[in-house]
Design an enzyme around this catalytic site. Structure first.
Site, PDB file in Angstrom:
ATOM      1  N   CYS A  13      67.082  56.120  26.058  1.00 19.84           N
ATOM      2  CA  CYS A  13      65.961  56.805  26.707  1.00 19.84           C
ATOM      3  C   CYS A  13      66.516  57.933  27.572  1.00 19.84           C
ATOM      4  O   CYS A  13      67.279  57.687  28.514  1.00 19.84           O
ATOM      5  CB  CYS A  13      65.209  55.794  27.575  1.00 19.84           C
ATOM      6  SG  CYS A  13      63.819  56.490  28.484  1.00 19.84           S
ATOM      7  N   CYS A  51      63.616  63.258  23.390  1.00 19.27           N
ATOM      8  CA  CYS A  51      63.029  61.978  23.806  1.00 19.27           C
ATOM      9  C   CYS A  51      63.103  61.106  22.562  1.00 19.27           C
ATOM     10  O   CYS A  51      62.783  61.561  21.458  1.00 19.27           O
ATOM     11  CB  CYS A  51      61.577  62.186  24.254  1.00 19.27           C
ATOM     12  SG  CYS A  51      60.601  60.666  24.350  1.00 19.27           S
TER      13      CYS A  51
HETATM   14  N1  DGL Z   1      61.778  57.460  25.051  1.00 12.18           N
HETATM   15  C1  DGL Z   1      61.926  58.031  26.320  1.00 12.18           C
HETATM   16  C2  DGL Z   1      62.936  59.177  26.356  1.00 12.18           C
HETATM   17  O1  DGL Z   1      63.822  59.250  25.521  1.00 12.18           O
HETATM   18  C3  DGL Z   1      60.746  58.342  27.197  1.00 12.18           C
HETATM   19  C4  DGL Z   1      59.349  58.078  26.806  1.00 12.18           C
HETATM   20  C5  DGL Z   1      58.459  57.774  28.006  1.00 12.18           C
HETATM   21  O2  DGL Z   1      57.881  58.702  28.621  1.00 12.18           O
HETATM   22  O3  DGL Z   1      58.384  56.604  28.337  1.00 12.18           O
HETATM   23  O4  DGL Z   1      62.894  60.000  27.239  1.00 12.18           O
END
Ligand code: DGL
Length: 269
Positions: A83, A195
């Site tokens: 993330c 993301c």
């Molecule tokens: N999957 C997450 C990232 O790579 C974030 C998504 C969210 O806003 O929770 O930043």
């Protein structure tokens, strides 16, 4: 079955812990499995608390500490913060808390998008949190003089994944077109999928922007880095027969586990 810390497992046999605000990290898990198919993985999706991208740093950090404590209690040998948002919020804090554990974070793959090239025009799609953070500002400042970088927060894409709407092609297409509408795509060289949720949209984005624009994500680079770290620590699984994947989710709704498994096994993205 998840083994407990007390079980008699060697360092090599332990799982790699992977976590995300929700289901986006499954795209990373999928790539990790390609690079290290013999490993055991323990995935934690925080869907009950997603999206992280719209939250405050202290709240994100608190969640990440709880999740990592859980992974550490279950005896993982390394942690992958799958993330970008969680990484910008608290990677340093997590490294301080578990100084002996290899922890790999993620950042939008701007570097591979521009390095070795001249005067690129790049759109970086990421969460609002990632794009406004110091970590990204620093990354951007390294390339900004030479390249033209556009920041594009796209929170609706996170929702589409979490709500199992990826296969609603009309809705996905309308959402993507709305986000890309302000840009003259004929001048864009690459789009960074900053993301982990956005990697699931690769094909739909390709369909909209055409073949001339490179779509860049950090999943392969992250997986390579994890492999190198395990090799350095001498904890790579080299024997067959130990691999398995356990998926946990903070939501009590079992649909999230089912969707995680589905995303892990979809061939195309
Ligand atoms: N999957 C997450 C990232 O790579 C974030 C998504 C969210 O806003 O929770 O930043």
């Amino acid at each position: 079955m998840i083994y407990e810390e007390s079980d008699d497992v060697t360092e090599i046999e332990k799982a790699i812990g992977v976590f995300d605000s929700g289901l986006g990290g499954i795209s990373v898990l999928r790539e990790l499995r390609r690079w290290m198919p013999k490993e055991r993985y323990l995935y934690f999706g925080d869907s009950a608390f997603a999206p992280y991208g719209e939250k405050a740093r202290t709240d994100i950090t608190q969640r990440c500490i709880q999740i990592c404590d859980e992974l550490v209690n279950r005896g993982v040998k390394a942690i992958v913060i799958a993330c970008n948002t969680a990484t910008s919020a608290c990677v340093e804090e997590l490294r301080k808390r578990y100084p002996h554990l290899p922890i790999v974070g993620m950042e939008p793959a701007l570097k591979p998008a521009v390095e070795g090239k001249q005067a690129q025009q790049v759109i970086v799609m990421a969460t609002r949190f990632t794009l406004k953070e110091k970590k990204f500002e620093l990354l951007m400042s390294r390339y900004q003089k030479e390249h033209c970088i556009y920041k594009l927060p796209t929170p609706k894409l996170v929702e589409l994944v979490e709500q199992d709407k990826l296969e609603d092609h009309a809705l996905v297409e309308a959402t993507l077109r709305e986000y890309f509408a302000p840009y003259d795509l004929s001048g864009i060289d690459s789009i960074v999928l900053g993301c982990t949720h956005f990697v699931f949209f690769r094909e739909q984005i390709r369909h909209i922007v055409g073949n001339q624009i490179a779509l860049v994500d950090g999943n392969a680079g992250t997986s390579r880095h994890v492999l190198e770290l395990l090799e350095k620590h001498g904890t790579c699984q080299t024997e067959d027969g130990h691999h398995d994947i356990t998926i946990l989710n903070s939501s009590p709704d079992p649909a999230y586990i089912a969707l995680s498994k589905k995303l892990l096994n979809i061939e195309s993205f």
